[in-house]
Enzyme design. Structure first.
Site, mmCIF file in Angstrom:
data_model
loop_
_atom_site.group_PDB
_atom_site.id
_atom_site.type_symbol
_atom_site.label_atom_id
_atom_site.label_comp_id
_atom_site.label_asym_id
_atom_site.label_seq_id
_atom_site.Cartn_x
_atom_site.Cartn_y
_atom_site.Cartn_z
ATOM 1 N N SER A 166 0.782 -1.369 -0.020
ATOM 2 C CA SER A 166 0.184 -0.010 -0.080
ATOM 3 C C SER A 166 1.040 1.287 0.391
ATOM 4 C CB SER A 166 -1.236 0.131 1.124
ATOM 5 O OG SER A 166 -1.786 1.793 1.104
ATOM 6 N N TYR A 194 -2.682 -0.340 9.987
ATOM 7 C CA TYR A 194 -2.320 -0.589 9.651
ATOM 8 C C TYR A 194 -1.107 0.115 8.773
ATOM 9 C CZ TYR A 194 -4.168 -0.848 4.608
ATOM 10 O OH TYR A 194 -4.309 -1.224 2.971
HETATM 11 O O1 NJP Z 1 -9.710 -5.947 0.260
HETATM 12 P P1 NJP Z 1 -11.193 -6.516 0.249
HETATM 13 P P2 NJP Z 1 -8.756 -5.300 -1.348
HETATM 14 N N1 NJP Z 1 -7.000 -14.948 5.168
HETATM 15 O O2 NJP Z 1 -11.595 -6.592 1.368
HETATM 16 C C1 NJP Z 1 -8.802 -11.388 2.348
HETATM 17 C C2 NJP Z 1 -4.260 -4.168 -0.170
HETATM 18 N N2 NJP Z 1 -4.462 -2.608 -0.578
HETATM 19 O O3 NJP Z 1 -9.090 -6.560 -2.034
HETATM 20 O O4 NJP Z 1 -11.078 -14.161 3.573
HETATM 21 C C3 NJP Z 1 -7.355 -15.120 3.750
HETATM 22 O O5 NJP Z 1 -11.344 -6.240 -0.881
HETATM 23 C C4 NJP Z 1 -10.492 -11.183 2.390
HETATM 24 O O6 NJP Z 1 -10.773 -12.843 2.006
HETATM 25 P P3 NJP Z 1 -11.648 -13.360 3.359
HETATM 26 C C5 NJP Z 1 -4.966 -4.473 1.085
HETATM 27 O O7 NJP Z 1 -4.335 -4.307 2.649
HETATM 28 C C6 NJP Z 1 -6.151 -2.512 -0.499
HETATM 29 O O8 NJP Z 1 -8.886 -4.087 -1.519
HETATM 30 O O9 NJP Z 1 -12.536 -14.388 2.691
HETATM 31 N N3 NJP Z 1 -7.403 -14.172 2.978
HETATM 32 C C7 NJP Z 1 -10.933 -11.195 0.414
HETATM 33 O O10 NJP Z 1 -10.707 -11.965 -0.439
HETATM 34 C C8 NJP Z 1 -4.537 -5.414 0.914
HETATM 35 O O11 NJP Z 1 -3.728 -6.553 1.369
HETATM 36 C C9 NJP Z 1 -6.331 -1.016 -1.331
HETATM 37 O O12 NJP Z 1 -12.303 -12.527 4.321
HETATM 38 C C10 NJP Z 1 -7.588 -12.874 3.899
HETATM 39 C C11 NJP Z 1 -9.446 -9.878 0.661
HETATM 40 O O13 NJP Z 1 -8.640 -10.620 1.564
HETATM 41 C C12 NJP Z 1 -5.336 -5.998 -0.768
HETATM 42 O O14 NJP Z 1 -4.779 -4.852 -1.285
HETATM 43 C C13 NJP Z 1 -5.608 0.375 -0.641
HETATM 44 C C14 NJP Z 1 -7.543 -13.346 5.322
HETATM 45 C C15 NJP Z 1 -9.430 -8.588 0.946
HETATM 46 O O15 NJP Z 1 -10.136 -8.074 -0.065
HETATM 47 C C16 NJP Z 1 -5.990 -6.061 -0.840
HETATM 48 O O16 NJP Z 1 -7.676 -5.991 -0.565
HETATM 49 C C17 NJP Z 1 -3.800 -0.199 -0.358
HETATM 50 C C18 NJP Z 1 -7.042 -13.915 5.993
HETATM 51 N N4 NJP Z 1 -7.377 -13.924 7.505
HETATM 52 C C19 NJP Z 1 -3.824 -1.196 -0.681
HETATM 53 N N5 NJP Z 1 -8.127 -11.375 5.567
HETATM 54 C C20 NJP Z 1 -7.535 -0.465 -1.307
HETATM 55 N N6 NJP Z 1 -8.938 -1.004 -1.447
HETATM 56 O O17 NJP Z 1 -8.355 0.866 -1.038
HETATM 57 C C21 NJP Z 1 -8.162 -11.645 5.144
HETATM 58 O O18 NJP Z 1 -3.649 0.608 -0.404
HETATM 59 N N7 NJP Z 1 -8.934 -12.049 3.499
#
Ligand code: NJP
Length: 248
Positions: free
Chosen positions: A130, A143
């Site tokens: 990020s 974060y």
């Molecule tokens: O967010 P979201 P993004 N084990 O909430 C999974 C970074 N980022 O696509 O387990 C396995 O739609 C969760 O799946 P589930 C951010 O920090 C974003 O934006 O089913 N999986 C879901 O598929 C992150 O690293 C922005 O709940 C786990 C996914 O993670 C990455 O981009 C800005 C889990 C999250 O999808 C993807 O985020 C930035 C676990 N313990 C960086 N916990 C932004 N969107 O603005 C969660 O600078 N997941």
């Protein structure tokens, strides 16, 4: 046989879009996340596999990785933010979970799959960090600390893997409209929508295209890092909004 790309956090947002983009480039995609039911539809559509994965649980990581026959690309994408409280009101459990998911999750998946990435003769590790990995904003300390750590991990990995056939690319996005803000604000849709009010954020597909492009370069080309933001965002806190500024 098709090369294998593992995408963590593929049940929504950037992970789901990345799985789609890599499948479009001919990879056999293996999708991991906790909400398996969400993965199944996408995996079916892409001819890939859906496997339950909780990157905070060493047993789950082990079980997930034992199901893989090979791995050419690992996309460490699972992660996110919880809360936006000042440090004086920090919730220890939220901080711990952010560190567990973003930092230890990346370490666990990478450590488990490195032998297969070596064996492939042309491996690639993507780490989705990020702009919070190198900038600061009020309320983001937990974060930001986690993403700074995850960024350090990616940079260190590049040193440790020097001489091995494995590339390391960090992809650092600014504001992307996914479920990120909904998760950060505990399901509060209004709070989540305010984040993107009056501005045009990146889409998950925009970030996925950066990842796809880095992976598509020839094996000797290591794209070290990609910082990608909306045109409407200059820094973590400077955001142009039509009709006024609620701030980030
Ligand atoms: O967010 P979201 P993004 N084990 O909430 C999974 C970074 N980022 O696509 O387990 C396995 O739609 C969760 O799946 P589930 C951010 O920090 C974003 O934006 O089913 N999986 C879901 O598929 C992150 O690293 C922005 O709940 C786990 C996914 O993670 C990455 O981009 C800005 C889990 C999250 O999808 C993807 O985020 C930035 C676990 N313990 C960086 N916990 C932004 N969107 O603005 C969660 O600078 N997941």
């Amino acid at each position: 046989m098709a090369q294998v790309a593992v995408v963590t956090g593929a049940s929504s947002g950037i992970g789901a879009a990345t799985a789609r983009a890599l499948a479009g480039d001919g990879f056999h995609v293996v999708l991991g996340a906790r909400r398996v039911e969400r993965l199944e539809g996408l995996a079916g559509e892409l001819g890939g596999e859906a496997l339950g994965l909780d990157v905070t649980d060493p047993g789950s990581v082990k079980a997930f990785c034992s199901r893989l026959e090979g791995c050419e690309v690992l996309v460490n994408n699972a992660g996110g933010a919880l809360g936006l409280d000042p440090l004086a009101e920090a919730d220890e459990e939220q901080w711990r979970r952010m560190y567990e998911t973003n930092v230890l999750g990346t370490m666990r998946m990478t450590r488990a799959l490195l032998p297969r990435l070596f064996e492939s003769g042309d491996g690639h590790i993507i780490v989705v960090t990020s702009i919070a990995g190198f900038e600061s904003y009020r309320g983001g300390a937990g974060y930001i600390a986690a993403k700074h750590a995850q960024r350090s991990l990616a940079r260190n990995l590049r040193l440790e893997l020097l001489g091995q056939p494995v590339r390391v690319t960090e992809v650092a996005p600014g504001m992307v409209e996914t479920e990120f803000s909904l998760v950060r604000f505990g399901g509060d849709e209004e709070a989540a929508q305010r984040v993107y009010q009056g501005m045009t954020p990146l889409s998950a597909d925009d970030v996925a295209e950066c990842i796809r492009w880095a992976v598509a370069q020839p094996a000797h080309v290591n794209v070290d890092e990609i910082v990608v933001r909306p045109r409407d965002q200059a820094t973590a806190t400077e955001v142009y909004r039509q009709g006024g500024s609620p701030g980030q």
